[in-house]
Enzyme design. Structure first.
Site, PDB file in Angstrom:
ATOM      1  N   CYS A 117      21.796 -17.810  -5.239  1.00 61.32           N
ATOM      2  CA  CYS A 117      20.921 -16.577  -5.209  1.00 61.32           C
ATOM      3  C   CYS A 117      19.621 -16.700  -4.939  1.00 61.32           C
ATOM      4  O   CYS A 117      19.086 -16.116  -4.305  1.00 61.32           O
ATOM      5  CB  CYS A 117      21.214 -16.087  -6.781  1.00 61.32           C
TER       6      CYS A 117
ATOM      7  N   CYS B 124      20.520 -13.670  -2.837  1.00 64.87           N
ATOM      8  CA  CYS B 124      19.759 -12.498  -3.292  1.00 64.87           C
ATOM      9  C   CYS B 124      18.373 -12.468  -3.023  1.00 64.87           C
ATOM     10  O   CYS B 124      17.882 -11.430  -2.423  1.00 64.87           O
ATOM     11  CB  CYS B 124      20.061 -12.180  -4.863  1.00 64.87           C
TER      12      CYS B 124
ATOM     13  N   LYS C 186      17.247 -12.587   0.592  1.00 70.63           N
ATOM     14  CA  LYS C 186      17.950 -11.417   1.379  1.00 70.63           C
ATOM     15  C   LYS C 186      17.221 -10.082   1.000  1.00 70.63           C
ATOM     16  O   LYS C 186      16.867  -9.286   1.945  1.00 70.63           O
ATOM     17  CB  LYS C 186      19.473 -11.333   0.875  1.00 70.63           C
TER      18      LYS C 186
ATOM     19  N   TYR D 285      29.532  -7.173   2.920  1.00 67.96           N
ATOM     20  CA  TYR D 285      27.839  -6.545   2.510  1.00 67.96           C
ATOM     21  C   TYR D 285      26.956  -7.786   3.098  1.00 67.96           C
ATOM     22  O   TYR D 285      25.692  -7.268   3.523  1.00 67.96           O
ATOM     23  CB  TYR D 285      27.490  -6.204   1.087  1.00 67.96           C
TER      24      TYR D 285
ATOM     25  N   GLU E  63      23.823  -6.366   5.407  1.00 69.58           N
ATOM     26  CA  GLU E  63      22.660  -6.461   4.985  1.00 69.58           C
ATOM     27  C   GLU E  63      21.939  -7.320   6.199  1.00 69.58           C
ATOM     28  O   GLU E  63      20.653  -6.742   6.352  1.00 69.58           O
ATOM     29  CB  GLU E  63      22.651  -7.186   3.712  1.00 69.58           C
TER      30      GLU E  63
ATOM     31  N   HIS F  64      10.920  14.796 -11.495  1.00 72.86           N
ATOM     32  CA  HIS F  64      11.057  15.642 -10.140  1.00 72.86           C
ATOM     33  C   HIS F  64       9.517  15.218  -9.531  1.00 72.86           C
ATOM     34  O   HIS F  64       8.635  15.364 -10.165  1.00 72.86           O
ATOM     35  CB  HIS F  64      10.962  17.205 -10.314  1.00 72.86           C
TER      36      HIS F  64
ATOM     37  N   GLU G 205      17.356  12.243  -9.455  1.00 69.31           N
ATOM     38  CA  GLU G 205      17.390  13.784 -10.331  1.00 69.31           C
ATOM     39  C   GLU G 205      18.803  14.380  -9.639  1.00 69.31           C
ATOM     40  O   GLU G 205      19.213  15.334 -10.411  1.00 69.31           O
ATOM     41  CB  GLU G 205      16.245  14.596 -10.217  1.00 69.31           C
TER      42      GLU G 205
END
Length: 494
Positions: free
Chosen positions: A56, A61, A64, A194, A198, A469, A474
């Site tokens: 990682c 992670c 990346k 992925y 990615e 908002h 939302e």
């Protein structure tokens, strides 16, 4: 330190200094246990190696996400010019980016070592292997030594696997790309995981010619509708896809470039050929358990090197496994960290809390991000039956992109690339069993809703939340179109 069992050198020995192993070791030390942690990085065929912290931190992670962030900044120059920032077309420097990222990672490596020292965890930078169920042997500076542990936790993670084809050593993997000094240039990414998508996403946004070779489908195991949206967006922004192909051979050309021959799975012919500067393979990972001499401890692995456990305990009562080497569990850093921390609590603090592997949130950091929790639409239909499932959804364009009119490489505006979708169990008050979001800041959005899903939120609970908002998140509070209604789910307006 409190000596829990004087018959052994340490109360806990952790093999593997990745996120899960570090978390387990530090939590055990905090509880007063005498802890030893082994970590050793086997260099790749290209000589790439790294420091303490595991996949990682060093080749996963962290780098990346930083490269993904780099690519987002590049894409946002279009928005900036539309919103009044006058600037020339920016230049990109791979070397500058890599220096920044690598220096940050090295600082993390150093901090991990300091932290282990502060917690009095003995750190051994060596490859450990079993000689019996409580003893580990290792070599350091030409000398062979052994240590014993009351409990042993295996947290060695996984490494990329490369297809057995001629020239396979010419390819790089995720273990190399984040430390590669030279710019990748024209790149072929083999695989539709992925990791592949990615990487393809950030390379394309950095203006490298980028192609992905796909054997079957994108993002296997994820929601199909979301995966297809991601693929469409990536094509619109410049990534090329070669579908239904597999590599047959790689060959180094006199100028150092790599010739790739690929087979068309529809025709069965070796009809694809092209030349690339970089070939990146992301066709799967394998647990890095080979070399641990597990047989000496009475342990056996599955064909992919993983261990079958129950509540992290292996078939040997005092030996545990966490993270990517555990069969049937998500290969995610936070999963390993949580499992390791909770295990240390049970072993040394009297805790009874077990790891919950259900409804784990995750995010794919493709150019348009994707966050998910729970079941895909396909899995929900298979598990409950389509008649017992209701899907609420909407497709939209995020405000920032809508105002600035993001354009595809074909010169046409990209419209409604984002998706909000929840999957509900009709027989249990429309409890939300699947959460899916394709759009900006997917990790932040998904993490926020993960608690709601874990606590059993229903569609009515979502409806009763007041949205913030204007945000993309939302949209989860205003979903009113069901798939079963057949009504168009494309949004238009604020």
């Amino acid at each position: 330190k409190l000596i829990m069992n004087v018959a052994y050198d340490f109360d806990l020995v952790v093999v593997g200094g990745g996120s899960g192993g570090l978390a387990c070791a530090k939590a055990a030390a905090d509880a007063g246990a005498r802890v030893c942690l082994f970590d050793f990085v086997k260099p790749t065929v290209h000589g790439t190696k790294w420091g303490l912290g595991g996949t990682c931190v060093n080749v996963g992670c962290i780098p990346k996400k930083l490269m993904h962030y780099t690519s987002i900044l590049g894409a946002q120059f279009h928005d900036a010019s539309k919103l009044g920032w006058e600037m020339k077309e920016p230049d990109f420097s791979w070397d500058t980016m890599l220096t920044t990222i690598n220096n940050y990672i090295r600082s993390l490596n150093w901090n991990y070592r300091l932290d282990l020292g502060k917690k009095q965890v003995k750190y051994i930078n060596a490859l450990a292997k079993f000689t019996d169920t409580h003893t580990l042997q290792y070599e350091k500076q030409g000398e062979t030594s052994t240590i014993t542990g009351h409990y042993i936790v295996l947290a060695v993670g996984g490494r990329p696997s490369i297809p057995e084809i001629p020239g396979r050593d010419l390819a790089i993997t995720s273990d190399d790309i984040f430390w590669q000094k030279s710019p990748p240039g024209k790149s072929l990414l083999i695989g539709a995981s992925y990791i592949s998508l990615e990487t393809a996403g950030f390379l394309c946004e950095m203006k490298y010619d980028t192609t992905v070779m796909v054997r079957s489908i994108l993002l296997r195991g994820f929601d199909r509708e979301c995966a297809d949206l991601i693929g469409n967006y990536m094509e619109q922004t410049g990534v090329k896809f070669i579908n239904r192909h597999v590599p047959v051979s790689l060959e180094k050309m006199p100028d150092g470039k790599i010739k790739v021959i690929g087979k068309n799975l529809e025709t069965g012919n070796d009809e694809y050929s092209d030349i690339f500067d970089t070939v990146f393979v992301a066709t799967g990972r394998k647990a890095d358990t080979k070399g641990l001499n597990l047989e000496a401890a009475g342990l056996q692995t599955t064909a992919n090197g993983k261990l079958i456990v129950e509540n992290e305990r292996t078939t040997v009562d005092h030996i545990f496994a966490i993270g990517d080497i555990v069969e049937g569990k998500p290969e995610l850093t936070p999963v390993a960290v949580q499992a390791g921390t909770l295990l240390a609590g049970r072993l040394f603090k009297g805790s009874t809390v077990q790891m919950d592997y259900q409804n784990i949130p995750t995010t794919v950091f493709t150019p348009i991000e994707y966050g998910s929790i729970g079941l895909s639409e396909e899995d929900a239909n298979d598990k409950l039956g389509p008649e017992n499932v209701e899907v609420y959804h909407t497709k939209f364009t995020a405000l920032e992109q809508a105002a600035t009119h993001r354009m595809g490489i074909n010169g046409e505006e990209i419209t409604n690339p984002s998706l909000t979708k929840i999957i509900c169990d009709k027989n249990h008050q429309e409890r939300v069993i699947g959460f899916h979001y394709v759009g900006p800041n997917a990790g932040e959005v998904t993490q926020g809703f993960a608690l709601a899903i874990k606590l059993g939120a229903t569609k009515a609970d979502f409806d009763n939340v007041v949205g913030i908002h204007p945000t993309t998140a939302e949209t989860f509070t205003t979903l009113n179109v069901t798939k079963s209604s057949g009504v168009d789910a494309d949004a238009g307006g604020c």
